[in-house]
Scaffold this active site. Sequence first.
Site, PDB file in Angstrom:
ATOM      1  CB  SER A   1     -12.560  -4.818  33.531  1.00 33.94           C
ATOM      2  OG  SER A   1     -11.852  -5.895  32.984  1.00 33.94           O
TER       3      SER A   1
ATOM      4  CE  LYS B   1       4.576  -4.412  38.690  1.00 36.31           C
ATOM      5  NZ  LYS B   1       5.489  -3.840  37.715  1.00 36.31           N
ATOM      6  CG  LEU B   2       7.635 -13.896  40.389  1.00 39.01           C
ATOM      7  CD1 LEU B   2       6.793 -14.761  39.455  1.00 39.01           C
ATOM      8  CD2 LEU B   2       9.116 -14.153  40.151  1.00 39.01           C
ATOM      9  CB  ILE B   3       3.305 -13.740  44.266  1.00 40.01           C
ATOM     10  CG1 ILE B   3       2.088 -13.115  43.571  1.00 40.01           C
ATOM     11  CG2 ILE B   3       3.050 -13.913  45.746  1.00 40.01           C
ATOM     12  CD1 ILE B   3       1.621 -11.798  44.122  1.00 40.01           C
TER      13      ILE B   3
ATOM     14  CG  HIS C   1      -2.350 -16.645  31.361  1.00 35.74           C
ATOM     15  ND1 HIS C   1      -1.368 -15.696  31.546  1.00 35.74           N
ATOM     16  CD2 HIS C   1      -2.185 -17.136  30.108  1.00 35.74           C
ATOM     17  CE1 HIS C   1      -0.635 -15.623  30.441  1.00 35.74           C
ATOM     18  NE2 HIS C   1      -1.110 -16.478  29.563  1.00 35.74           N
TER      19      HIS C   1
HETATM   20  C1  GAR Z   1      -6.915  -9.844  32.059  1.00 41.44           C
HETATM   21  O1  GAR Z   1      -7.149 -10.111  30.704  1.00 41.44           O
HETATM   22  C2  GAR Z   1      -6.125 -10.977  32.682  1.00 41.44           C
HETATM   23  O2  GAR Z   1      -6.404 -12.221  32.132  1.00 41.44           O
HETATM   24  C3  GAR Z   1      -4.728 -10.537  32.348  1.00 41.44           C
HETATM   25  O3  GAR Z   1      -4.713  -9.152  32.583  1.00 41.44           O
HETATM   26  C4  GAR Z   1      -5.995  -8.640  32.217  1.00 41.44           C
HETATM   27  C5  GAR Z   1      -6.458  -7.687  33.291  1.00 41.44           C
HETATM   28  O4  GAR Z   1      -7.589  -6.992  32.870  1.00 41.44           O
HETATM   29  N1  GAR Z   1      -3.735 -11.226  33.146  1.00 41.44           N
HETATM   30  C6  GAR Z   1      -2.576 -11.594  32.652  1.00 41.44           C
HETATM   31  O5  GAR Z   1      -2.230 -11.351  31.503  1.00 41.44           O
HETATM   32  C7  GAR Z   1      -1.674 -12.360  33.617  1.00 41.44           C
HETATM   33  N2  GAR Z   1      -0.549 -12.885  32.949  1.00 41.44           N
HETATM   34  P1  GAR Z   1      -8.406  -6.126  33.922  1.00 41.44           P
HETATM   35  O6  GAR Z   1      -7.393  -5.280  34.686  1.00 41.44           O
HETATM   36  O7  GAR Z   1      -9.337  -5.285  33.104  1.00 41.44           O
HETATM   37  O8  GAR Z   1      -9.151  -7.074  34.825  1.00 41.44           O
END
Ligand code: GAR
Length: 190
Positions: A13, A85-87, A103
């Site tokens: 999203s 994933k870890l870059i 994050h």
């Molecule tokens: C988001 O909430 C982002 O902050 C989180 O994954 C979600 C992806 O949502 N990222 C992490 O947790 C990184 N540690 P989306 O695929 O709908 O954009």
Amino acid sequence: MRKIAVFISGEGSNASKMLINFREREGLEVALVYSSRPNENLKVLCEDFGIVYQYRPWNDPEKIKLLEFCKKMRIDWVVLAGFLKLIPAAFIAHFPNKILNIHPALLPKFGGKGMYGMHVHNAVIHAKEIESGITIHYVNGAYDEGQIIKQFRVSISENETSETLSTKVRTLEHKYFSDTVAELIMSNKT
Ligand code: GAR
């Protein structure tokens, strides 16, 4: 023109919002979306916008070609929009301070391996925090430890649940992530 690759692992999203937002801007181009899981919505959006869409499982041996692919496409910046994933170090070395991540909490708290999605919101509620939010930061070799660029906050109400907090945080992400990334990239002179 700054060429950007967006990497995703989930629903996408934030990536969708970014693709739409950046289409209206001069000087920025999302050239590539890499997804470590099949994502039909993003695939269709990329086709509509003329953006290269690549799906490949992260543990596929071909994944090591992702850096070569980005080099060949002359990518300048990489945005992790829900990429879990870890870059690899070689990738980071090629894009020093040019890889950005979002994050769903206020780092340095509630980050690290395994802290993503609802795991983060559950931990925040469990810790009885009075606020949460989003952190936009540079990526280094460790999960969620790169230098913080910007944070946006929401307060947590007394009867907050992980689900309601997740909705609040998602709203912040959709409101601020794309604009913050665009402003940062456009103001960077390196
Ligand atoms: C988001 O909430 C982002 O902050 C989180 O994954 C979600 C992806 O949502 N990222 C992490 O947790 C990184 N540690 P989306 O695929 O709908 O954009």
